[in-house]
Design a protein around this motif. Sequence first.
Motif, PDB file in Angstrom:
ATOM      1  N   ILE A 100       0.761  -1.273  -0.025  1.00 29.86           N
ATOM      2  CA  ILE A 100       0.130  -0.149  -0.023  1.00 29.86           C
ATOM      3  C   ILE A 100       0.774   1.279   0.006  1.00 29.86           C
ATOM      4  N   VAL A 101       0.562   2.408  -0.895  1.00 25.63           N
ATOM      5  CA  VAL A 101       0.724   3.706  -0.844  1.00 25.63           C
ATOM      6  C   VAL A 101      -0.766   4.254  -0.803  1.00 25.63           C
ATOM      7  N   PRO A 102      -0.857   5.126   0.363  1.00 26.99           N
ATOM      8  CA  PRO A 102      -2.243   5.361   0.851  1.00 26.99           C
ATOM      9  C   PRO A 102      -2.618   6.468  -0.299  1.00 26.99           C
ATOM     10  N   GLU A 103      -1.876   7.362  -0.789  1.00 26.90           N
ATOM     11  CA  GLU A 103      -2.330   8.041  -1.850  1.00 26.90           C
ATOM     12  C   GLU A 103      -2.676   7.498  -3.171  1.00 26.90           C
ATOM     13  N   ASN A 143      -3.555   3.499  -3.560  1.00 23.87           N
ATOM     14  CA  ASN A 143      -4.344   2.500  -3.525  1.00 23.87           C
ATOM     15  C   ASN A 143      -4.873   1.982  -2.137  1.00 23.87           C
ATOM     16  N   ALA A 144      -5.520   3.057  -1.395  1.00 24.46           N
ATOM     17  CA  ALA A 144      -6.078   2.941  -0.165  1.00 24.46           C
ATOM     18  C   ALA A 144      -7.100   1.871  -0.162  1.00 24.46           C
ATOM     19  N   ASP A 145      -7.765   1.519  -1.046  1.00 24.54           N
ATOM     20  CA  ASP A 145      -9.073   0.857  -0.807  1.00 24.54           C
ATOM     21  C   ASP A 145      -8.302  -0.843  -0.719  1.00 24.54           C
ATOM     22  N   ALA A 146      -7.183  -0.954  -0.985  1.00 24.20           N
ATOM     23  CA  ALA A 146      -6.427  -2.458  -0.771  1.00 24.20           C
ATOM     24  C   ALA A 146      -6.267  -2.616   0.774  1.00 24.20           C
ATOM     25  N   ILE A 147      -6.520  -1.603   1.671  1.00 27.49           N
ATOM     26  CA  ILE A 147      -6.100  -1.967   2.931  1.00 27.49           C
ATOM     27  C   ILE A 147      -7.127  -2.885   3.510  1.00 27.49           C
ATOM     28  N   GLN A 148      -8.389  -3.143   3.036  1.00 28.29           N
ATOM     29  CA  GLN A 148      -9.111  -4.212   3.339  1.00 28.29           C
ATOM     30  C   GLN A 148      -8.607  -5.749   3.099  1.00 28.29           C
ATOM     31  N   GLY A 149      -7.592  -5.849   2.371  1.00 29.05           N
ATOM     32  CA  GLY A 149      -6.953  -7.133   2.406  1.00 29.05           C
ATOM     33  C   GLY A 149      -6.094  -7.569   3.350  1.00 29.05           C
ATOM     34  N   TYR A 150      -6.094  -6.535   4.444  1.00 31.30           N
ATOM     35  CA  TYR A 150      -5.058  -6.854   5.428  1.00 31.30           C
ATOM     36  C   TYR A 150      -5.249  -8.139   6.289  1.00 31.30           C
ATOM     37  N   ALA A 151      -6.770  -8.506   6.311  1.00 28.41           N
ATOM     38  CA  ALA A 151      -7.380  -9.569   7.245  1.00 28.41           C
ATOM     39  C   ALA A 151      -6.815 -10.882   6.917  1.00 28.41           C
ATOM     40  N   LEU A 166      -4.495   5.230   7.874  1.00 30.05           N
ATOM     41  CA  LEU A 166      -5.493   4.473   7.007  1.00 30.05           C
ATOM     42  C   LEU A 166      -6.137   3.304   7.845  1.00 30.05           C
ATOM     43  N   LEU A 167      -5.401   2.503   8.538  1.00 31.96           N
ATOM     44  CA  LEU A 167      -5.843   1.399   9.251  1.00 31.96           C
ATOM     45  C   LEU A 167      -6.855   1.626  10.363  1.00 31.96           C
TER      46      LEU A 167
END
Length: 340
Positions: A107-110, A112-120, A331-332
Amino acid sequence: MGYKVAVVGATGNVGREMLNILAEREFPVDEIVALASRRSLGTELSFGDKTLKTRDLDTFDFTGWDMALFAVGSDATKIYAPKAAKAGCVVIDNSSLYRYDPDVPLIVPEVNADAIQGYAKKNIIANPNCSTAQMVVALKPLHDRARVKRVVVSTYQSVSGSGKEGIDELWNQTKGVYVPGQEVAPSKYPKQIAFNVIPHIDVFMEDGQTKEEWKMVAETKKIVDPAIKVTATCVRVPVFVGHAEAINIEFEDFLDEDEARDILRESPGCMVVDKREDGGYVTPVECVGDFATFISRIRQDSTIENGLNIWVVSDNLRKGAALNAVQIAELLGSRVLKKG
């Protein structure tokens, strides 16, 4: 209500920057711990107006901690990151270990912020390579407008990207040039770095590119778009902090340089300094300690149908490492954990 945050590898260059940036950005911390190897036990570190003493990573229990920012190498990360993740602590990892794992978001928040959901999937989030991070911040808004087909990038990367050993070698070799009898032979690097440039970062691969160059290719595809073609030449230069990149971009659609300049001025994380006069651009020395990715020398490339050239500079210890990790933590917190 804030978060319980661990900084792993807190005594290194990037770990110290993580602590500085968490304090500077007033990250909502209820409790923070600085972790390091046993040999650094008790080292005092600054966190805002507080002083932290490092604790032993090997014996630390991550249970009950919300997130851990890792700034250690892949070998140590391989041991401790799964322990933290299993204990319910979300790992934000600065090493290369998990970047190419399909179950770990990069992730680079600026960008692809939506990719954060894949952390789980693994409770782990990867931070990209320093040279990739600043490049994709500049590429993404242009890609959204005109679709990037191909990127040719040459990097000019500072010695701090190699850690304290790289900084020390440049400093000592520079002194040795001027003091007879105090010459310093290369140790961290394969050739002299003082007053020199070295077209070799990380190990060589079978096809002739270095691992650093391969990282830029693979990470750009994962973060921005797998269809983008990237070719890179990565060069170590005698600069202490701050990476620079000369980037040639070929688009599917025509993009005028003036429109590109306007787009980048309005894009998150970007700062355009682009005057066609002496000094009307940003150099690595000027970006040190800053959060922004600076973009200069924006101009049409007339040798291809839809081409632009840009010059991109950023503090590699910040946007290339510590800042991006803290932005991921923000972001998290705002999208997932929602405690702050």
